[in-house]
Design an enzyme around this catalytic site. Sequence first.
Site, PDB file in Angstrom:
ATOM      1  N   SER A 301     -32.878 -19.212 -50.730  1.00  0.00           N
ATOM      2  CA  SER A 301     -32.777 -18.488 -51.988  1.00  0.00           C
ATOM      3  C   SER A 301     -33.803 -18.962 -53.024  1.00  0.00           C
ATOM      4  CB  SER A 301     -31.336 -18.599 -52.519  1.00  0.00           C
ATOM      5  OG  SER A 301     -31.115 -17.763 -53.611  1.00  0.00           O
ATOM      6  N   ASP A 312     -48.273 -18.538 -52.272  1.00  0.00           N
ATOM      7  CA  ASP A 312     -49.093 -17.345 -52.520  1.00  0.00           C
ATOM      8  C   ASP A 312     -50.173 -17.602 -53.572  1.00  0.00           C
ATOM      9  OD1 ASP A 312     -47.693 -15.976 -50.653  1.00  0.00           O
ATOM     10  OD2 ASP A 312     -46.849 -14.472 -52.004  1.00  0.00           O
ATOM     11  N   LYS A 326     -32.808 -16.395 -47.082  1.00  0.00           N
ATOM     12  CA  LYS A 326     -31.843 -15.711 -47.942  1.00  0.00           C
ATOM     13  C   LYS A 326     -32.623 -15.105 -49.109  1.00  0.00           C
ATOM     14  CE  LYS A 326     -28.368 -15.103 -50.983  1.00  0.00           C
ATOM     15  NZ  LYS A 326     -28.509 -14.670 -52.379  1.00  0.00           N
TER      16      LYS A 326
END
Length: 448
Positions: A301, A312, A326
């Site tokens: 999560s 990224d 998740k």
Amino acid sequence: MTFFNFFKHSVFLILFYSLAGALLPAYAKTDSEKQKLEAFFKDLESFTRVFSDIKQLYVDDVDNKELFDNAIKGMVTGLDPHSNYLEPKEQKDLLESASGKFGGLGIVIGMKDDSIQVISPIDDTPAYRAGIQAGDLIVKIGDKPVRGMTLEDGVDLMRGEPETEVQLTIVRKNKKPFVVNIVREIITITSVKGYLLEEDIGYIRISSFQNPTAKLLKETVNKLVKENDRYLESLILDLRNNPGGVLDSAVDVSNLFIDKKGLVVYTEGRIPSSNLKFKTEPGDIMLSSPIVVLINEGSASAAEIVAGALQDHKRAIIMGATSFGKGSVQTIIELEDGYGLKVTTARYYTPSGRSIQAKGIEPDIALKNISLENEKEESVIGDAKEKDLNGHLEVEDDPSELSSEEIIESQENKKEEQDKKTIEKLKKDYFVHEASNLLKALTVLNKQ
């Protein structure tokens, strides 16, 4: 079925079909819409028929509210493992967990097939100290098999008064089922801990994401800088076995390290309010120094949001194992009488558009869980002394002989000694060892 009950059911169906006949031409403009509406009423008829049959045939008289509550629970829990119909106590517990203080064993769980799966044990909690691991399957709580339970049923059985014991039967990969006895306690989480691993290399562990986590992280970095007498040249950010937590906290933590415009994370759902973009706020507290983020299968999560954002943005190297996966957003809707609905409304995406859900974050450098310590058999009795026993009483100086200054100094010395032991243990952690070696190499390259 008695004549009276048959009559009641027939009257209902007559009213039902009359309503359907009135609604079909009003709301269904096309053949496709008519078919969908007809199918809806057919399913509704099936529901009312089952409800009626249970009321008439079930061995015990069941209250209407209980039947409706069970129907709602089944409807919601059948969607995915994270959607729930929350009773007042469950809603209260959910809010308490975000504050960082709640009762229980200290594990984050989900459903897997007919078992309860441990997503992650929380640091310094009864479950963590008992050796519960991410991926463990709980098949029995006390003498009650988990098979057929809802997640909420399992949570209720594991929660209880502090200092009471609960017995869990665990299935772990490549091991026979075993039993663990855990004593419940009030769980107070310190979500951020930091150590100066060695000169210029900081290590920070985030165990979960709560409202104050970003603030604590910033304070911890400042503490390490002060201890190092200059800015840190590199940082290990440990998110292993971090089950996640508050979304805003994950965004704030990510923004402490990203120094360019863009996104931290975005969400997409079926309704406009579920489509959100969380933007970066430039201001890197590490001043572009190299960062390694450690993750494993227990990172979930919010932990995956941070790892994905830093990956990224090319701000950190991700090391370890693929995370839990998740990547869905749950919205809490308040209902009457303290009830609530936790329903999945969107999916998380990293800044580059990667879905986290069921895929997880793949590390840039994959590591296997290897121990650097030589595993030796130790005598169970042999040379064991009182000081080697868990929970032994510490040597206590006579308080009458110590001033308040000496007591404070003694406490500080104990903490310093404990920190040294923790750092030595971290250096023997394979993941930390590899991250440290990589950071040293990157620091040398940056200086050339």
